[in-house]
Design a protein around this motif. Structure first.
Motif, PDB file in Angstrom:
ATOM      1  N   GLU A   1       0.836  -1.209   0.000  1.00  0.00           N
ATOM      2  CA  GLU A   1       0.000   0.000   0.000  1.00  0.00           C
ATOM      3  C   GLU A   1       0.872   1.261   0.000  1.00  0.00           C
ATOM      4  OE1 GLU A   1      -3.424   2.133  -0.298  1.00  0.00           O
ATOM      5  OE2 GLU A   1      -3.276  -0.049  -0.451  1.00  0.00           O
ATOM      6  N   VAL A   2       1.939   1.255   0.795  1.00  0.00           N
ATOM      7  CA  VAL A   2       2.846   2.420   0.824  1.00  0.00           C
ATOM      8  C   VAL A   2       3.500   2.589  -0.540  1.00  0.00           C
ATOM      9  CG1 VAL A   2       4.983   3.391   1.796  1.00  0.00           C
ATOM     10  CG2 VAL A   2       3.321   2.311   3.312  1.00  0.00           C
ATOM     11  N   PHE A   3       3.863   1.470  -1.127  1.00  0.00           N
ATOM     12  CA  PHE A   3       4.553   1.519  -2.418  1.00  0.00           C
ATOM     13  C   PHE A   3       3.753   2.302  -3.471  1.00  0.00           C
ATOM     14  CE2 PHE A   3       5.258  -0.403  -6.633  1.00  0.00           C
ATOM     15  CZ  PHE A   3       6.537   0.092  -6.847  1.00  0.00           C
ATOM     16  N   LYS A   4       2.421   2.185  -3.411  1.00  0.00           N
ATOM     17  CA  LYS A   4       1.568   2.924  -4.362  1.00  0.00           C
ATOM     18  C   LYS A   4       1.812   4.430  -4.263  1.00  0.00           C
ATOM     19  CE  LYS A   4      -2.216  -0.429  -3.921  1.00  0.00           C
ATOM     20  NZ  LYS A   4      -3.561  -0.634  -3.344  1.00  0.00           N
ATOM     21  N   HIS A   5       2.199   4.871  -3.050  1.00  0.00           N
ATOM     22  CA  HIS A   5       2.366   6.314  -2.827  1.00  0.00           C
ATOM     23  C   HIS A   5       3.803   6.784  -3.055  1.00  0.00           C
ATOM     24  CE1 HIS A   5      -1.701   7.002  -1.350  1.00  0.00           C
ATOM     25  NE2 HIS A   5      -1.604   5.787  -0.866  1.00  0.00           N
ATOM     26  N   CYS A   6       4.711   5.835  -3.269  1.00  0.00           N
ATOM     27  CA  CYS A   6       6.105   6.235  -3.518  1.00  0.00           C
ATOM     28  C   CYS A   6       6.183   7.059  -4.798  1.00  0.00           C
ATOM     29  CB  CYS A   6       7.007   5.010  -3.610  1.00  0.00           C
ATOM     30  SG  CYS A   6       7.212   4.204  -2.014  1.00  0.00           S
ATOM     31  N   LYS A   7       5.409   6.647  -5.794  1.00  0.00           N
ATOM     32  CA  LYS A   7       5.413   7.382  -7.068  1.00  0.00           C
ATOM     33  C   LYS A   7       4.504   8.604  -7.004  1.00  0.00           C
ATOM     34  CE  LYS A   7       6.578   3.906 -10.530  1.00  0.00           C
ATOM     35  NZ  LYS A   7       6.050   3.067 -11.612  1.00  0.00           N
ATOM     36  N   THR A   8       3.252   8.391  -6.554  1.00  0.00           N
ATOM     37  CA  THR A   8       2.268   9.479  -6.631  1.00  0.00           C
ATOM     38  C   THR A   8       2.569  10.611  -5.651  1.00  0.00           C
ATOM     39  OG1 THR A   8       0.838   8.290  -5.099  1.00  0.00           O
ATOM     40  CG2 THR A   8       0.383   7.992  -7.440  1.00  0.00           C
ATOM     41  N   ASP A   9       3.039  10.268  -4.450  1.00  0.00           N
ATOM     42  CA  ASP A   9       3.261  11.306  -3.432  1.00  0.00           C
ATOM     43  C   ASP A   9       4.739  11.541  -3.144  1.00  0.00           C
ATOM     44  OD1 ASP A   9       0.411  11.759  -1.658  1.00  0.00           O
ATOM     45  OD2 ASP A   9       0.521  10.002  -2.933  1.00  0.00           O
ATOM     46  N   GLY A  10       5.600  10.837  -3.864  1.00  0.00           N
ATOM     47  CA  GLY A  10       7.040  10.997  -3.631  1.00  0.00           C
ATOM     48  C   GLY A  10       7.470  10.539  -2.250  1.00  0.00           C
ATOM     49  N   ILE A  11       6.775   9.537  -1.718  1.00  0.00           N
ATOM     50  CA  ILE A  11       7.087   9.041  -0.370  1.00  0.00           C
ATOM     51  C   ILE A  11       8.360   8.193  -0.414  1.00  0.00           C
ATOM     52  CG2 ILE A  11       6.265   7.438   1.448  1.00  0.00           C
ATOM     53  CD1 ILE A  11       4.801  10.144   1.408  1.00  0.00           C
ATOM     54  N   THR A  12       9.229   8.423   0.565  1.00  0.00           N
ATOM     55  CA  THR A  12      10.412   7.565   0.692  1.00  0.00           C
ATOM     56  C   THR A  12      10.160   6.588   1.837  1.00  0.00           C
ATOM     57  OG1 THR A  12      11.422   9.205   2.146  1.00  0.00           O
ATOM     58  CG2 THR A  12      12.025   9.285  -0.182  1.00  0.00           C
ATOM     59  N   MET A  13      10.581   5.345   1.647  1.00  0.00           N
ATOM     60  CA  MET A  13      10.253   4.333   2.655  1.00  0.00           C
ATOM     61  C   MET A  13      11.398   3.365   2.876  1.00  0.00           C
ATOM     62  SD  MET A  13       7.749   1.789   0.448  1.00  0.00           S
ATOM     63  CE  MET A  13       7.821   0.333   1.446  1.00  0.00           C
ATOM     64  N   ALA A  14      11.387   2.767   4.063  1.00  0.00           N
ATOM     65  CA  ALA A  14      12.284   1.648   4.365  1.00  0.00           C
ATOM     66  C   ALA A  14      11.447   0.591   5.067  1.00  0.00           C
ATOM     67  CB  ALA A  14      13.425   2.101   5.266  1.00  0.00           C
ATOM     68  N   VAL A  15      11.915  -0.638   5.005  1.00  0.00           N
ATOM     69  CA  VAL A  15      11.237  -1.713   5.742  1.00  0.00           C
ATOM     70  C   VAL A  15      12.162  -2.169   6.861  1.00  0.00           C
ATOM     71  CG1 VAL A  15       9.851  -2.462   3.773  1.00  0.00           C
ATOM     72  CG2 VAL A  15      12.077  -3.522   4.162  1.00  0.00           C
ATOM     73  N   ALA A  16      11.557  -2.590   7.965  1.00  0.00           N
ATOM     74  CA  ALA A  16      12.372  -2.972   9.119  1.00  0.00           C
ATOM     75  C   ALA A  16      11.828  -4.232   9.766  1.00  0.00           C
ATOM     76  CB  ALA A  16      12.394  -1.825  10.134  1.00  0.00           C
ATOM     77  N   GLY A  17      12.743  -4.976  10.367  1.00  0.00           N
ATOM     78  CA  GLY A  17      12.379  -6.210  11.059  1.00  0.00           C
ATOM     79  C   GLY A  17      13.648  -6.970  11.402  1.00  0.00           C
ATOM     80  N   ARG A  18      13.470  -8.248  11.756  1.00  0.00           N
ATOM     81  CA  ARG A  18      14.629  -9.019  12.228  1.00  0.00           C
ATOM     82  C   ARG A  18      15.356  -9.760  11.114  1.00  0.00           C
ATOM     83  NH1 ARG A  18      11.874 -12.688  16.709  1.00  0.00           N
ATOM     84  NH2 ARG A  18      10.461 -12.884  14.952  1.00  0.00           N
ATOM     85  N   ASN A  19      14.616 -10.107  10.058  1.00  0.00           N
ATOM     86  CA  ASN A  19      15.167 -11.045   9.076  1.00  0.00           C
ATOM     87  C   ASN A  19      15.357 -10.376   7.709  1.00  0.00           C
ATOM     88  OD1 ASN A  19      15.261 -13.119   7.020  1.00  0.00           O
ATOM     89  ND2 ASN A  19      14.625 -14.582   8.597  1.00  0.00           N
ATOM     90  N   ARG A  20      16.622 -10.147   7.372  1.00  0.00           N
ATOM     91  CA  ARG A  20      16.932  -9.431   6.123  1.00  0.00           C
ATOM     92  C   ARG A  20      16.378 -10.147   4.888  1.00  0.00           C
ATOM     93  NH1 ARG A  20      20.182  -5.320   4.766  1.00  0.00           N
ATOM     94  NH2 ARG A  20      21.135  -5.240   6.829  1.00  0.00           N
ATOM     95  N   ASP A  21      16.512 -11.467   4.857  1.00  0.00           N
ATOM     96  CA  ASP A  21      16.056 -12.223   3.676  1.00  0.00           C
ATOM     97  C   ASP A  21      14.550 -12.066   3.457  1.00  0.00           C
ATOM     98  OD1 ASP A  21      18.618 -13.023   3.300  1.00  0.00           O
ATOM     99  OD2 ASP A  21      18.371 -15.025   4.173  1.00  0.00           O
TER     100      ASP A  21
END
Length: 420
Positions: A26-46
């Motif tokens: 859902e956030v990804f949809k706004h990366c293009k339209t709203d110029g949102i920058t994002m990162a994902v976080a958690g314990r497992n890189r893979d």
């Protein structure tokens, strides 16, 4: 409210979890339209990398998504994660076990926070413990930004806005509609429910610590329906809704009353269950569930066999894509009150309004839409947020923003059905 420049607009914590994956998409949809920058976080890189490649698909060259390794058991890793974001979207539940360190880290890092908790103990405890600290830090901390409890909380605000008068009360009725493939929930929701039922006493302790005065009522006290009643509008038997919504709405209404001097509206909520047979099944399974949830051996039994104890409704696999596609929800709100300028507390409210909040599958389609739009309001509508930082219920934080039209545009609809 502080809005420092950070590496990312959003960091999604718990991005590889069942709901987290949908939030990333859902956030990804706004990366293009709203110029949102994002990162994902958690314990497992893979796992996180896999989530990114699924969400980004063929757009990998255009959109860079960083992976941040963070763990609720390592507080410093959480502070580092939070310090890189303008808003943390926390998708790691059950929140009673894993939520507080993230809230604490956000306050320490002066980062805004939203989550999708439907656990009143957690939500109210965070307000009790961190409201003052969040105020000092100038950050907005908002729990319950998923299906729990955005449709109800903002639905109550929408009803107030549309009423054109003084709204005494709202009775809300939830229907969840499954398609031919049936319906399903993920295990984490079930786990939260098991522990929530086992620990109801802690909620009253938290509420005592607030020392709240009873909220004033505009006109008479609302008459609550009993355990079971028939609603001809929905052609269904109904029981009181067991979720967090009514408590969340009350927190927002308290904020409007005590901080903005606006008249509060009473709110009660019910689930449309369908036939008497469904009610009977719910009573039997609910009774067994409650009995077991109150005992540690019973909780182990419930948590080890979710499918068995819920007739397949809850599972570690969660709902299928087909089930998500076919499911929907609606909440019909019956409001009553007084026309503008004719409020008389001795008279019964005569003016009525019926509102419907409806949308796609609640847990994994509507929830990502709701949390992402909430987070966007924080970074795009600073001027419409509360004037101070703090821990808020959704409508208290977003009631003056454009969250309702934003949601409406994306399929969580707010409509007036009737006005008299």
């Amino acid at each position: 409210v502080i809005m420092e420049s950070r590496d990312f607009d959003f960091v999604i914590f718990g991005a590889s979890g069942f709901t987290g994956k949908y939030v990333v998409q859902e956030v990804f949809k706004h990366c293009k339209t709203d110029g949102i920058t994002m990162a994902v976080a958690g314990r497992n890189r893979d796992k996180l990398t896999k989530v990114i490649s699924t969400a980004v698909g063929e757009n990998e060259d255009e959109i860079q998504v960083e992976v941040i390794i963070a763990d609720v058991k390592d507080f410093q890793s959480l502070v580092l994660m939070c310090s890189r974001a303008r808003v943390v979207l926390n998708c790691v539940g059950p929140y009673r076990f894993f939520g507080e360190p993230v809230v604490k880290a956000c306050v320490e890092a002066k980062t805004n926070y939203v989550d999708i908790s439907g656990e009143p103990q957690f939500l109210e405890n965070m307000q009790l413990k961190y409201d003052e600290a969040a105020k000092e830090a100038g950050v907005i901390i908002v729990g319950a930004c998923g299906f729990d409890s955005i449709p109800s909380d903002l639905g109550a605000v929408f009803t107030q806005q549309q009423f054109q008068g003084t709204l005494n009360s709202i009775k809300a009725y939830l229907s969840v509609n499954a398609g031919p493939s049936g319906y399903g929930f993920h295990f984490t929701t079930y786990e939260s429910a098991v522990h929530g039922i086992s620990d109801v006493k802690s909620l009253s302790k938290i509420r005592k610590q607030f020392g709240h005065k009873p909220l004033p009522t505009v006109g008479p006290r609302m008459k609550r329906e009993g355990f079971m009643h028939y609603l001809s509008f929905a052609q269904s038997y109904c029981i009181p809704f067991l979720g967090a919504d009514a408590s969340v709405v009350k927190r927002s209404q308290r904020y409007f009353c005590e901080e903005l001097d606006e008249p509060p509206t009473q709110y009660s909520m019910y689930s449309c269950i369908g036939s008497m047979w469904n009610i009977f099944l719910m009573m039997v399974f609910g009774g067994i569930f409650k009995f077991l949830a109150m005992r540690s051996w019973g909780r182990s039994l419930l948590l080890n066999h979710p499918k068995f104890f819920t007739l397949g409704l809850f599972s570690h696999e969660g709902p299928t894509k087909q089930q998500l596609k076919e499911s929907s929800f609606n909440i019909v709100m019956f409001g009553e009150g007084y026309p503008t300028g004719s409020f008389d507390s001795n008279k019964k409210p005569k003016k009525k309004i019926t509102v419907k909040v409806s949308g796609p599958e609640p847990g994994y389609v509507a929830t990502p839409i709701a949390i992402v739009q909430s987070a966007l309001c924080i970074i795009q509508e600073k001027q419409n947020l509360p004037k101070r930082g703090g821990v808020f219920a959704p409508a208290a934080a977003f009631g003056k923003t454009s969250l309702i039209p934003r949601l409406h545009e994306r399929g969580i609809k707010f409509d007036v059905l009737n006005h008299s």
